[in-house]
Design a protein around this motif. Structure first.
Motif, PDB file in Angstrom:
ATOM      1  N   HIS A 210       0.903  -1.329   0.004  1.00  0.00           N
ATOM      2  CA  HIS A 210      -0.057   0.047  -0.014  1.00  0.00           C
ATOM      3  C   HIS A 210       0.870   1.048   0.018  1.00  0.00           C
ATOM      4  O   HIS A 210       0.511   2.187  -0.791  1.00  0.00           O
ATOM      5  CB  HIS A 210      -0.789   0.001   1.101  1.00  0.00           C
ATOM      6  CG  HIS A 210      -1.805   1.290   1.280  1.00  0.00           C
ATOM      7  ND1 HIS A 210      -2.614   1.714   0.185  1.00  0.00           N
ATOM      8  CD2 HIS A 210      -1.954   2.158   2.362  1.00  0.00           C
ATOM      9  CE1 HIS A 210      -3.335   2.803   0.488  1.00  0.00           C
ATOM     10  NE2 HIS A 210      -2.718   2.848   1.815  1.00  0.00           N
ATOM     11  N   GLY A 211       1.729   1.081   0.932  1.00  0.00           N
ATOM     12  CA  GLY A 211       2.669   2.394   0.863  1.00  0.00           C
ATOM     13  C   GLY A 211       3.346   2.664  -0.510  1.00  0.00           C
ATOM     14  O   GLY A 211       3.728   4.004  -0.969  1.00  0.00           O
ATOM     15  N   ASN A 212       3.721   1.616  -1.447  1.00  0.00           N
ATOM     16  CA  ASN A 212       4.326   1.802  -2.679  1.00  0.00           C
ATOM     17  C   ASN A 212       3.475   2.375  -3.527  1.00  0.00           C
ATOM     18  O   ASN A 212       3.738   3.167  -4.249  1.00  0.00           O
ATOM     19  CB  ASN A 212       5.067   0.683  -2.814  1.00  0.00           C
ATOM     20  CG  ASN A 212       5.901   0.811  -4.181  1.00  0.00           C
ATOM     21  OD1 ASN A 212       6.760   1.735  -4.130  1.00  0.00           O
ATOM     22  ND2 ASN A 212       5.600   0.164  -5.267  1.00  0.00           N
ATOM     23  N   GLU A 213       2.223   2.207  -3.243  1.00  0.00           N
ATOM     24  CA  GLU A 213       1.071   2.497  -4.426  1.00  0.00           C
ATOM     25  C   GLU A 213       0.873   4.100  -4.009  1.00  0.00           C
ATOM     26  O   GLU A 213       0.700   4.748  -4.806  1.00  0.00           O
ATOM     27  CB  GLU A 213      -0.137   1.703  -4.529  1.00  0.00           C
ATOM     28  CG  GLU A 213       0.146   0.266  -4.844  1.00  0.00           C
ATOM     29  CD  GLU A 213       0.775   0.555  -6.359  1.00  0.00           C
ATOM     30  OE1 GLU A 213       0.215   0.949  -7.082  1.00  0.00           O
ATOM     31  OE2 GLU A 213       1.571  -0.560  -6.562  1.00  0.00           O
ATOM     32  N   LEU A 214       0.861   4.315  -2.842  1.00  0.00           N
ATOM     33  CA  LEU A 214       0.635   5.784  -2.269  1.00  0.00           C
ATOM     34  C   LEU A 214       1.784   6.680  -2.950  1.00  0.00           C
ATOM     35  O   LEU A 214       1.556   7.809  -3.394  1.00  0.00           O
ATOM     36  CB  LEU A 214       0.497   6.013  -0.801  1.00  0.00           C
ATOM     37  CG  LEU A 214      -0.557   5.497  -0.115  1.00  0.00           C
ATOM     38  CD1 LEU A 214      -0.206   5.356   1.448  1.00  0.00           C
ATOM     39  CD2 LEU A 214      -1.873   6.405  -0.346  1.00  0.00           C
ATOM     40  N   ARG A 215       3.062   6.193  -2.965  1.00  0.00           N
ATOM     41  CA  ARG A 215       4.090   6.843  -3.321  1.00  0.00           C
ATOM     42  C   ARG A 215       3.891   7.095  -4.989  1.00  0.00           C
ATOM     43  O   ARG A 215       4.123   8.063  -5.296  1.00  0.00           O
ATOM     44  CB  ARG A 215       5.333   6.111  -3.135  1.00  0.00           C
ATOM     45  CG  ARG A 215       6.805   6.733  -3.307  1.00  0.00           C
ATOM     46  CD  ARG A 215       7.094   6.719  -4.632  1.00  0.00           C
ATOM     47  NE  ARG A 215       7.149   4.931  -5.209  1.00  0.00           N
ATOM     48  CZ  ARG A 215       7.155   4.785  -6.440  1.00  0.00           C
ATOM     49  NH1 ARG A 215       7.579   5.599  -7.474  1.00  0.00           N
ATOM     50  NH2 ARG A 215       7.404   3.449  -6.873  1.00  0.00           N
ATOM     51  N   LYS A 216       3.462   6.029  -5.683  1.00  0.00           N
ATOM     52  CA  LYS A 216       3.401   6.260  -7.140  1.00  0.00           C
ATOM     53  C   LYS A 216       2.105   7.229  -7.213  1.00  0.00           C
ATOM     54  O   LYS A 216       2.237   7.855  -8.421  1.00  0.00           O
ATOM     55  CB  LYS A 216       2.989   4.953  -7.694  1.00  0.00           C
ATOM     56  CG  LYS A 216       4.152   3.854  -7.784  1.00  0.00           C
ATOM     57  CD  LYS A 216       3.784   2.527  -7.799  1.00  0.00           C
ATOM     58  CE  LYS A 216       3.133   2.191  -9.092  1.00  0.00           C
ATOM     59  NZ  LYS A 216       2.726   0.685  -9.298  1.00  0.00           N
ATOM     60  N   ALA A 217       1.282   7.374  -6.228  1.00  0.00           N
ATOM     61  CA  ALA A 217       0.407   8.108  -6.757  1.00  0.00           C
ATOM     62  C   ALA A 217       0.615   9.674  -6.183  1.00  0.00           C
ATOM     63  O   ALA A 217      -0.257  10.593  -5.866  1.00  0.00           O
ATOM     64  CB  ALA A 217      -1.072   8.102  -5.756  1.00  0.00           C
ATOM     65  N   ASN A 218       1.814   9.873  -5.799  1.00  0.00           N
ATOM     66  CA  ASN A 218       2.420  11.218  -5.302  1.00  0.00           C
ATOM     67  C   ASN A 218       2.035  11.476  -3.968  1.00  0.00           C
ATOM     68  O   ASN A 218       1.793  13.037  -3.597  1.00  0.00           O
ATOM     69  CB  ASN A 218       2.336  12.031  -6.311  1.00  0.00           C
ATOM     70  CG  ASN A 218       3.282  13.377  -6.222  1.00  0.00           C
ATOM     71  OD1 ASN A 218       4.391  12.955  -5.901  1.00  0.00           O
ATOM     72  ND2 ASN A 218       2.765  14.598  -6.545  1.00  0.00           N
ATOM     73  N   LEU A 219       1.605  10.535  -3.016  1.00  0.00           N
ATOM     74  CA  LEU A 219       1.275  10.934  -1.717  1.00  0.00           C
ATOM     75  C   LEU A 219       2.358  10.455  -0.876  1.00  0.00           C
ATOM     76  O   LEU A 219       2.275   9.439  -0.154  1.00  0.00           O
ATOM     77  CB  LEU A 219      -0.117  10.155  -1.370  1.00  0.00           C
ATOM     78  CG  LEU A 219      -1.236  10.519  -2.115  1.00  0.00           C
ATOM     79  CD1 LEU A 219      -2.460   9.347  -2.102  1.00  0.00           C
ATOM     80  CD2 LEU A 219      -1.589  11.845  -1.974  1.00  0.00           C
ATOM     81  N   ASN A 220       3.500  11.196  -0.932  1.00  0.00           N
ATOM     82  CA  ASN A 220       4.606  10.568  -0.443  1.00  0.00           C
ATOM     83  C   ASN A 220       4.813  10.777   1.159  1.00  0.00           C
ATOM     84  O   ASN A 220       5.383   9.762   1.822  1.00  0.00           O
ATOM     85  CB  ASN A 220       5.874  11.335  -1.151  1.00  0.00           C
ATOM     86  CG  ASN A 220       6.304  11.022  -2.404  1.00  0.00           C
ATOM     87  OD1 ASN A 220       6.348   9.973  -2.868  1.00  0.00           O
ATOM     88  ND2 ASN A 220       6.238  12.031  -3.300  1.00  0.00           N
TER      89      ASN A 220
END
Length: 392
Positions: A210-220
């Motif tokens: 989930h954290g990696n998908e948040l990162r890809k969505a620019n929600l760092n």
């Protein structure tokens, strides 16, 4: 716990909200393993705060009869009664010793689901993320329908959590940047399930994805919080080594130089200690380091690193070829090597089109402008073609 019940044919009936999670906990697993109907009924009442009268209404018995069953003074061994109780309590019939087509279907569904999740991950890693999505959609829909009906068996919930994660990660490969939050939402839907299992390793896995998908969505910022939690819960050095590179990438994209450097140092140590390069391919780690250096304002170090990058091997997943080519093209532009950058980005465009990776084409478009307008135009055409294919 608040009681939610509806009425059917004059009796109380548990709704999906009423049933939610009751059979998912480790304690429930132990209770069900006894196969003792009295123990199971007492547990059900305790979890939901029901009186024997209320439970009797759900099951179609009076209070006295429920009391006798709970104390073992009355046995219910006939198949019809046990099947009815299993239905009312939303349990697989085999838990109460009843073998029927429904129980067989349940076990077959779990076996099929496990195979589907594994094969979908292989497909995604092989560059066939669209096929992975196509395989996982029906499975997730079926499992969520069971959940809505109140079927919350532990093994089915765990499978649903893994299927949601797999679906989210596969969507994270094939969706354009503006729709990547959808992928993060799917992986995030697995967190409530994971938290009920009292399994730090599984929760760490879900948080990591989930954290990696948040990162890809620019929600760092949110990504870093999830990935730090995943690292804290990781049950051993190998599991922690699988989290840290993703945390480093999120830290780099947030511009947190200190966190990026410290996490990569620990990653290098852990990978050397464990010797498990399969946890994180050195080629992928190289790209993470390269992009992090760019994001933290150290272009000169990134340029030096390109000169000593690892050779491409057959073990690299196809999407990593595209990701790395875009990043290297960016570094080459900063070094003034416009010819090399154009070659790298053109390779990325061709592969991104074949692998159907729209957000990598969007990365090329941003990277190529304004120095390589021809390459940018090529990427925009490829993106348009891909969007037309996806809309068809």
């Amino acid at each position: 716990m608040v009681i939610h019940a509806g009425r059917r044919r004059g009796r109380l009936q548990p709704t999906a909200q009423h049933a939610l999670w009751r059979w998912a906990t480790p304690q429930a697993e132990s209770v069900l393993a006894t196969r003792d109907l009295g123990v199971i009924l007492r547990y059900y009442r305790t979890v939901h705060g029901l009186s024997q009268t209320q439970l009797g209404e759900i099951l179609g018995y009076d209070k006295t009869y429920v009391s006798l069953v709970e104390r073992g003074r009355r046995r219910l061994d006939d198949v019809a009664s046990r099947r009815r109780i299993a239905e009312r309590l939303q349990l697989p019939p085999h838990v109460l010793g009843v073998t029927d087509p429904g129980a067989t279907d349940h076990r077959a569904m779990l076996q099929f689901g496990e195979s589907t999740v594994r094969l979908a991950e292989i497909a995604r890693q092989s560059g066939h993320a669209f096929e992975a999505v196509a395989e996982l959609w029906p499975l997730v829909a079926r499992l969520e329908a069971r959940l809505e009906d109140g079927h919350t068996e532990r093994e089915a919930l765990r499978l649903l959590a893994r299927a949601r994660v797999g679906l989210g990660v596969a969507l994270g490969n094939v969706l354009p940047e503006e729709r990547l939050p959808t992928a993060a939402r799917w992986t995030g839907k697995s967190l409530p399930i994971a938290r009920h299992f009292d399994d730090p390793g599984f929760t760490s896995y879900v948080l990591r994805m989930h954290g990696n998908e948040l990162r890809k969505a620019n929600l760092n910022g949110a990504a870093i919080a999830r990935l730090r939690h995943a690292a804290a819960l990781a049950p051993g050095p190998e599991a922690r080594a699988a989290v840290l590179p993703l945390l480093a990438r999120a830290a780099g994209e947030l511009g947190d130089t200190a966190l990026f450097d410290s996490v990569l140092r620990e990653t290098d140590v852990l990978l050397e200690q464990t010797g498990h390069t399969s946890l994180f391919n050195p080629f992928a780690l190289y790209e993470i380091r390269l992009r992090g250096l760019l994001a933290t304002g150290r272009a000169a170090a990134a340029i030096d690193l390109v000169e000593t990058g690892p050779a491409l091997t057959s073990t690299v997943a196809p999407q990593w070829r595209v990701i790395e080519a875009v990043t290297v093209g960016h570094v080459q532009l900063l070094a003034g090597d416009f010819t090399g950058a154009a070659q790298s980005l053109s390779v990325a465009i061709g592969e991104a089109g074949r692998q159907r990776l729209p957000h990598q084409l969007q990365r090329v478009i941003r990277t190529a402008w304004p120095h390589l307008p021809t390459v940018r135009d090529e990427a925009e055409r490829a993106l348009d073609r891909l969007r037309q294919e996806m809309a068809a």
